[in-house]
Scaffold this active site. Sequence first.
Site, PDB file in Angstrom:
ATOM      1  N   SER A 178       7.746  33.460  11.489  1.00  0.00           N
ATOM      2  CA  SER A 178       9.034  34.014  11.051  1.00  0.00           C
ATOM      3  C   SER A 178       9.056  35.502  11.372  1.00  0.00           C
ATOM      4  CB  SER A 178       9.215  33.838   9.543  1.00  0.00           C
ATOM      5  OG  SER A 178      10.300  34.629   9.069  1.00  0.00           O
TER       6      SER A 178
ATOM      7  N   TYR B  84       5.739  34.316   1.164  1.00  0.00           N
ATOM      8  CA  TYR B  84       6.225  33.813   2.467  1.00  0.00           C
ATOM      9  C   TYR B  84       5.859  34.795   3.577  1.00  0.00           C
ATOM     10  CZ  TYR B  84       9.555  31.896   5.884  1.00  0.00           C
ATOM     11  OH  TYR B  84      10.142  31.351   7.000  1.00  0.00           O
TER      12      TYR B  84
END
Length: 235
Positions: free
Chosen positions: A130, A144
């Site tokens: 990401s 995350y």
Amino acid sequence: MFKDKTVLVLGGSRGIGAAIVRRFADDGANVTFTYAGSKDAAESLAAQTGSKAVRTDSADRDAVIATVRESGPLDVLVVNSGFAIFGDPLDQDPDEIDRLFQVNVHAPYHASVEAARQMPEGGRIIVIGSVNGDRMPVPGMASYALSKSALQGLARGLARDFGPRGITINIVQPGPIDTDANPAEGPMRDLMHSFMAIKRHGKPEEVAGMVAWLAGPEAGFVTGAMHTIDGAFGA
Ligand code: NDP
């Protein structure tokens, strides 16, 4: 482009993973993909694309290793399964945080290593990271961000281990992509678009296109690298 190639996509039933399954199947590959909860979506995608769906929870290390072994030798491994937990870290359940690390970090590591045992020369390992591995502009998502930056070390390290065998490993780092996990019309839309030069969510098919290029013959010299596709979210 991938006629008769053997491809495994971990986490392929919905969203970005499903677009990757479709792309490889359209290009002639023999595709197997895993899912955890979405049995109906998985079976429907398998029937539409002629691919094979296998239930394997990416939080279960031994199941992941077994699925990779039984699906091999793989020409291409794509690790897409992953999720985010939002909220105040002081209130978060440590077991849930550890499960996130199992799915987002441990599974990519163990799957990549297991795939490389049988992978032929020219093999490709691609993990979906990401842009949050590079930039985390909001609170409540440290677990995350940590998990996605860990993948950068995975790619840099395993590129050294497997490069001599002609196997590449790369991370694809999407920005906001329109999926169930991050719908284009969701509550975070305007905030996310405010960080971007191209003010829209990306499409899963756009990410699948980058994955297909990395898996293809033109990308044999590309390894140990991060490939961001984010409308300049991280710029
Ligand atoms: P979705 O939630 O829409 O889909 C996730 C997919 O992964 C589903 O097929 C799901 O299967 C599978 N999956 C999730 N957990 C597991 C598990 N434990 N075991 C096996 N499969 C699992 O997510 P996205 O498509 O949006 O995201 C895919 C990847 O892209 C993730 O790694 C995510 O972090 C990354 N990403 C997404 C962005 C976005 O904006 N959408 C931005 C940047 C990165 P099932 O339904 O069967 O559980």
